[in-house]
Design a protein around this motif. Sequence first.
Motif, mmCIF file in Angstrom:
data_model
loop_
_atom_site.group_PDB
_atom_site.id
_atom_site.type_symbol
_atom_site.label_atom_id
_atom_site.label_comp_id
_atom_site.label_asym_id
_atom_site.label_seq_id
_atom_site.Cartn_x
_atom_site.Cartn_y
_atom_site.Cartn_z
ATOM 1 N N LEU A 1 1.328 4.198 -2.991
ATOM 2 C CA LEU A 1 1.170 5.641 -2.833
ATOM 3 C C LEU A 1 2.460 6.388 -3.156
ATOM 4 O O LEU A 1 2.431 7.459 -3.760
ATOM 5 N N GLY A 2 3.594 5.815 -2.737
ATOM 6 C CA GLY A 2 4.869 6.453 -3.060
ATOM 7 C C GLY A 2 5.129 6.487 -4.556
ATOM 8 O O GLY A 2 5.650 7.475 -5.083
ATOM 9 N N THR A 3 4.747 5.422 -5.247
ATOM 10 C CA THR A 3 4.913 5.398 -6.700
ATOM 11 C C THR A 3 4.026 6.433 -7.366
ATOM 12 O O THR A 3 4.426 7.081 -8.342
ATOM 13 N N ARG B 1 0.828 -1.206 0.000
ATOM 14 C CA ARG B 1 0.000 0.000 0.000
ATOM 15 C C ARG B 1 0.863 1.256 0.000
ATOM 16 O O ARG B 1 0.638 2.171 -0.810
ATOM 17 N N ARG B 2 1.821 1.333 0.880
ATOM 18 C CA ARG B 2 2.675 2.517 0.941
ATOM 19 C C ARG B 2 3.539 2.647 -0.308
ATOM 20 O O ARG B 2 3.789 3.754 -0.789
ATOM 21 N N THR B 3 3.973 1.512 -0.831
ATOM 22 C CA THR B 3 4.748 1.558 -2.072
ATOM 23 C C THR B 3 3.903 2.092 -3.222
ATOM 24 O O THR B 3 4.372 2.870 -4.062
ATOM 25 N N TRP C 1 -3.271 10.043 -4.784
ATOM 26 C CA TRP C 1 -2.474 10.306 -3.582
ATOM 27 C C TRP C 1 -3.143 11.355 -2.692
ATOM 28 O O TRP C 1 -3.233 11.198 -1.466
ATOM 29 N N LEU D 1 3.133 9.284 -6.179
ATOM 30 C CA LEU D 1 3.741 10.591 -5.989
ATOM 31 C C LEU D 1 5.034 10.727 -6.792
ATOM 32 O O LEU D 1 5.349 11.805 -7.305
ATOM 33 N N PHE D 2 5.773 9.624 -6.925
ATOM 34 C CA PHE D 2 7.043 9.670 -7.654
ATOM 35 C C PHE D 2 6.839 10.012 -9.120
ATOM 36 O O PHE D 2 7.687 10.669 -9.745
ATOM 37 N N THR D 3 5.728 9.582 -9.706
ATOM 38 C CA THR D 3 5.488 9.858 -11.125
ATOM 39 C C THR D 3 5.372 11.349 -11.415
ATOM 40 O O THR D 3 5.559 11.776 -12.562
ATOM 41 N N GLN D 4 5.075 12.159 -10.385
ATOM 42 C CA GLN D 4 4.907 13.584 -10.616
ATOM 43 C C GLN D 4 6.227 14.310 -10.852
ATOM 44 O O GLN D 4 6.223 15.437 -11.363
ATOM 45 N N GLN E 1 -1.179 13.618 5.246
ATOM 46 C CA GLN E 1 -0.738 12.240 5.018
ATOM 47 C C GLN E 1 0.760 12.139 4.933
ATOM 48 O O GLN E 1 1.353 11.176 5.393
#
Length: 279
Positions: A106-108, A102-104, A160, A110-113, A279
Motif C-alpha cells: 500500500l505504501g508503494t 501488505r503495508r509495504t 490505495w 501511494l509513493f508512485t503518486q 486509512q
Amino acid sequence: MITPPWFRWVRRAGLAVLAAAVLLPLYVMAVSSVKPLGDVEGPFTWWPSHLTLRPYADMWRTVPLADYFVNSLVVSVCAAAASVVVALFAAYGVSRYRFAGRRTFLGTMLFTQILPGILFLLPLYLIYINIYRRFGLQLFATRTGLVVTYLTFSLPFAVWLLAGYLDSIPRELDEAAMVDGAGPLGVLLRVIVPVAAPGLATVSVYTFMTAWGEVLFASVLTDDHTRTLAVGLRAYAGQSDVFWNQVMAASLLVSAPVVIGFLALQRFLAQGLTAGAVQ
C-alpha cells in the motif's frame, strides 16, 4: 464555542477571494467565447460589444473537434471502467486478506503518486515500440495504448483509496453472506460493491478526470486520428493567427463533462474520500 465576529469576516473575505480566483477566469473564458476574433485580440472589455455565438459553430469546422471529443470520451470512460474493476479486486484482496508485505504494498502504491509522469514517458514509448516489433500488437498511437498508459498512474491511487474504504466496511457483512452460502466472489459482488458505491464513484471520477485532461502522454502517444481534446486544442493556433474565441468556446466544452460528473457524484465523492483518508 462562539465564533468571534472578526473571524467570521476574515473567513468571508477569504472565501470571497477564493471564489473570485475560481470564477473570474471562467467569466473571462465565457465572455471571450461570444466575442468576434477582432474584439478578443483587442483591449479586453468585461462585456462584448458585439455578442455572437459564431465561435461555437466555427470551432467544429476549424479543427476536427468532434473526433477529438470521441477519442477523449472513449479513452476516459474505458480507463475509468478498467480502473474501477481492477482496483476493486486488488483492494478487496488487500483489505480482506492478510499477507506479508501488505503495508509495504500500500505504501508503494501511494509513493508512485509523487513521481513525475515524465519519468515514465520514454520507458512507455520504448515498451510500446518494442511490443509492436516483437508481437505485432499496436499500442502506440492507439486508444488502447492510451488507456493502458493512464492505468499505470491511476491504478495505484485507486487501489490505495478503495482498500481504505473497504477496511471501513464491517467484516460481519462478509461473514453473514458466507453463512448464507456465498463465496468470496459472491460476497464481493452482492455485498461489498453496493456498500462501496461511494468509493467506486470516487475512483471512477478521479480516473475520468485524470484521463480527460491529461496532456503530456497524449501529446506523444497519439497521432492525428487518436488525438484527444486536451491536445487537440492546440490546433486552433495557426501559423499566422490564433482563434482565441474558438479556443475559449472549446475549452468550456472540454470542461463541461468533468464539471457535470463531479456535481452529479459530489455526495459520493465526499464519502469516498473521507473513508479513504481514515486509512
